[in-house]
Design a protein around this motif. Structure first.
Motif, PDB file in Angstrom:
ATOM      1  N   GLY A   1      68.078  64.913  38.787  1.00 59.16           N
ATOM      2  CA  GLY A   1      67.549  64.755  40.139  1.00 59.16           C
ATOM      3  C   GLY A   1      67.985  65.907  41.019  1.00 59.16           C
ATOM      4  O   GLY A   1      68.453  65.714  42.143  1.00 59.16           O
ATOM      5  N   CYS A   2      67.789  67.120  40.518  1.00 57.14           N
ATOM      6  CA  CYS A   2      68.363  68.313  41.162  1.00 57.14           C
ATOM      7  C   CYS A   2      67.657  68.705  42.449  1.00 57.14           C
ATOM      8  O   CYS A   2      68.153  69.562  43.183  1.00 57.14           O
TER       9      CYS A   2
ATOM     10  N   TRP B   1      67.540  55.928  43.607  1.00 54.11           N
ATOM     11  CA  TRP B   1      66.100  56.035  43.372  1.00 54.11           C
ATOM     12  C   TRP B   1      65.705  55.495  42.004  1.00 54.11           C
ATOM     13  O   TRP B   1      64.508  55.434  41.685  1.00 54.11           O
ATOM     14  N   LEU B   2      66.671  55.117  41.204  1.00 54.40           N
ATOM     15  CA  LEU B   2      66.393  54.580  39.868  1.00 54.40           C
ATOM     16  C   LEU B   2      66.357  53.063  39.941  1.00 54.40           C
ATOM     17  O   LEU B   2      67.375  52.411  40.147  1.00 54.40           O
ATOM     18  N   ALA B   3      65.169  52.493  39.758  1.00 56.08           N
ATOM     19  CA  ALA B   3      65.030  51.045  39.858  1.00 56.08           C
ATOM     20  C   ALA B   3      65.759  50.356  38.715  1.00 56.08           C
ATOM     21  O   ALA B   3      66.489  49.383  38.920  1.00 56.08           O
ATOM     22  N   GLU B   4      65.557  50.834  37.502  1.00 58.79           N
ATOM     23  CA  GLU B   4      66.251  50.307  36.329  1.00 58.79           C
ATOM     24  C   GLU B   4      67.320  51.325  35.968  1.00 58.79           C
ATOM     25  O   GLU B   4      67.025  52.488  35.721  1.00 58.79           O
TER      26      GLU B   4
ATOM     27  N   GLY C   1      79.447  62.083  37.234  1.00 58.12           N
ATOM     28  CA  GLY C   1      79.714  61.919  38.656  1.00 58.12           C
ATOM     29  C   GLY C   1      78.454  61.498  39.380  1.00 58.12           C
ATOM     30  O   GLY C   1      77.356  61.955  39.030  1.00 58.12           O
ATOM     31  N   LEU C   2      78.608  60.624  40.362  1.00 55.01           N
ATOM     32  CA  LEU C   2      77.436  60.242  41.142  1.00 55.01           C
ATOM     33  C   LEU C   2      77.826  59.845  42.555  1.00 55.01           C
ATOM     34  O   LEU C   2      78.931  59.361  42.813  1.00 55.01           O
ATOM     35  N   THR C   3      76.899  60.100  43.469  1.00 55.60           N
ATOM     36  CA  THR C   3      76.999  59.584  44.825  1.00 55.60           C
ATOM     37  C   THR C   3      75.740  58.778  45.089  1.00 55.60           C
ATOM     38  O   THR C   3      74.640  59.160  44.674  1.00 55.60           O
ATOM     39  N   THR C   4      75.899  57.669  45.776  1.00 57.81           N
ATOM     40  CA  THR C   4      74.757  56.805  46.058  1.00 57.81           C
ATOM     41  C   THR C   4      75.044  55.976  47.291  1.00 57.81           C
ATOM     42  O   THR C   4      76.207  55.757  47.646  1.00 57.81           O
ATOM     43  N   GLY C   5      74.002  55.515  47.944  1.00 60.86           N
ATOM     44  CA  GLY C   5      74.186  54.661  49.108  1.00 60.86           C
ATOM     45  C   GLY C   5      74.776  53.322  48.721  1.00 60.86           C
ATOM     46  O   GLY C   5      74.578  52.826  47.614  1.00 60.86           O
TER      47      GLY C   5
ATOM     48  N   PRO D   1      66.020  52.119  49.305  1.00 60.55           N
ATOM     49  CA  PRO D   1      66.157  52.477  47.900  1.00 60.55           C
ATOM     50  C   PRO D   1      66.790  51.327  47.116  1.00 60.55           C
ATOM     51  O   PRO D   1      67.109  50.282  47.683  1.00 60.55           O
ATOM     52  N   HIS D   2      67.022  51.563  45.806  1.00 69.39           N
ATOM     53  CA  HIS D   2      67.603  50.535  44.938  1.00 69.39           C
ATOM     54  C   HIS D   2      69.114  50.735  44.896  1.00 69.39           C
ATOM     55  O   HIS D   2      69.673  51.190  43.899  1.00 69.39           O
TER      56      HIS D   2
END
Length: 268
Positions: A48-49, A118-121, A140-144, A176-177
């Motif tokens: 998801g760059c 943004w990834l539903a599944e 590594g990840l950042t997400t709401g 978002p998901h």
């Protein structure tokens, strides 16, 4: 897989994202990259760059003997990213649900910066990521944070729940998901990762006015903010959202407060 569409993106939105993300997602992403402790010669995958700002930064860290690949499902954003390509940095149209072009144990690190929601599944992407990571490789990840939506998303949800907007399925699906910390921990453990760090951090965004807030949301959602609505309804929804946002504006602009989750995990 979800009501999200990849067809709403436009050249204007892609260029706007390149402009706006440099002061937001890119800065947050640099902090995530520090947490991954990348070193020269490592191979890294950016899922998801977007327009490639963070991948370009990572390519400088891993150096000429390292290698960075950025994938994104949006061709217009990959076209912008390709302007940054160099010997140790390439970009491809692709997505988290199909990483089969990469062999097993291909990467030392994989990251998703402001992408996971943004990834539903979510399990299938995590399984793909685990496969392409080397043993002991880092994710590594950042997400709401699901538990801390900002006021703009609350306003959007409230308005789209009313007639005539709620006649459209996408209005009801929400976006978002997001996940909670507990859900994220469960997902990572279930899909073969040992968690090194999980933090919930304040996420405050300032916008000069309602137009700026909506522009950012449209660009960062690749048009999904209101793209599912017919033109006339979209105009009226924007007008209602603007009115609600302007009620929040002070002399310093519009302050939207939320939380983001930052996680680092290691492939078991």
């Amino acid at each position: 897989m979800s009501a999200l569409s990849l067809t709403f993106d436009t050249q204007r939105l892609a260029e706007k994202y390149e402009e706006l993300s440099s002061d937001r997602q890119f800065k947050q992403g640099k902090w995530l990259i520090e947490e991954l402790n990348l070193v020269p010669e490592e191979r890294v995958l950016d899922v998801g760059c977007g327009t490639g700002l963070l991948a370009e930064h990572v390519a400088d860290i891993v150096g000429p003997s390292g290698f960075v690949v950025g994938v994104d499902p949006l061709p217009l954003r990959i076209a912008i990213a390709n302007r940054k390509a160099k010997s140790n940095l390439v970009f491809r149209v692709g997505n988290a649900y199909d990483l089969t072009e990469f062999g097993e144990n291909s990467f030392d690190a994989v990251y998703l910066n402001a992408v996971f929601h943004w990834l539903a599944e979510k399990e299938e992407p995590l399984q793909h990521i685990r496969r392409v990571l080397k043993s002991g490789g880092r994710l590594g990840l950042t997400t709401g944070s699901k538990e801390h939506p900002n006021r703009l998303l609350q306003i959007r949800r409230e308005i789209l729940s009313k007639e005539p907007y709620n006649a459209f399925p996408e209005s009801r699906s929400g976006y978002p998901h997001w996940v909670s910390v507990a859900e994220l921990v469960w997902l990572l453990d279930r899909n073969g990762f040992s968690i090194s760090k999980v933090e919930v951090l304040e996420n405050v965004i300032h916008h000069a006015n309602a137009d700026a807030a909506i522009d950012f949301s449209q660009a960062s959602s690749f048009g999904n903010f209101l793209g599912h609505l017919p033109d006339e309804l979209r105009k009226s929804a924007i007008a209602e959202i603007k009115q609600a946002l302007e009620a929040l504006r002070t002399s310093d602009g519009i302050r939207l407060e939320g939380r983001r989750i930052v996680a680092v995990a290691v492939r078991k």
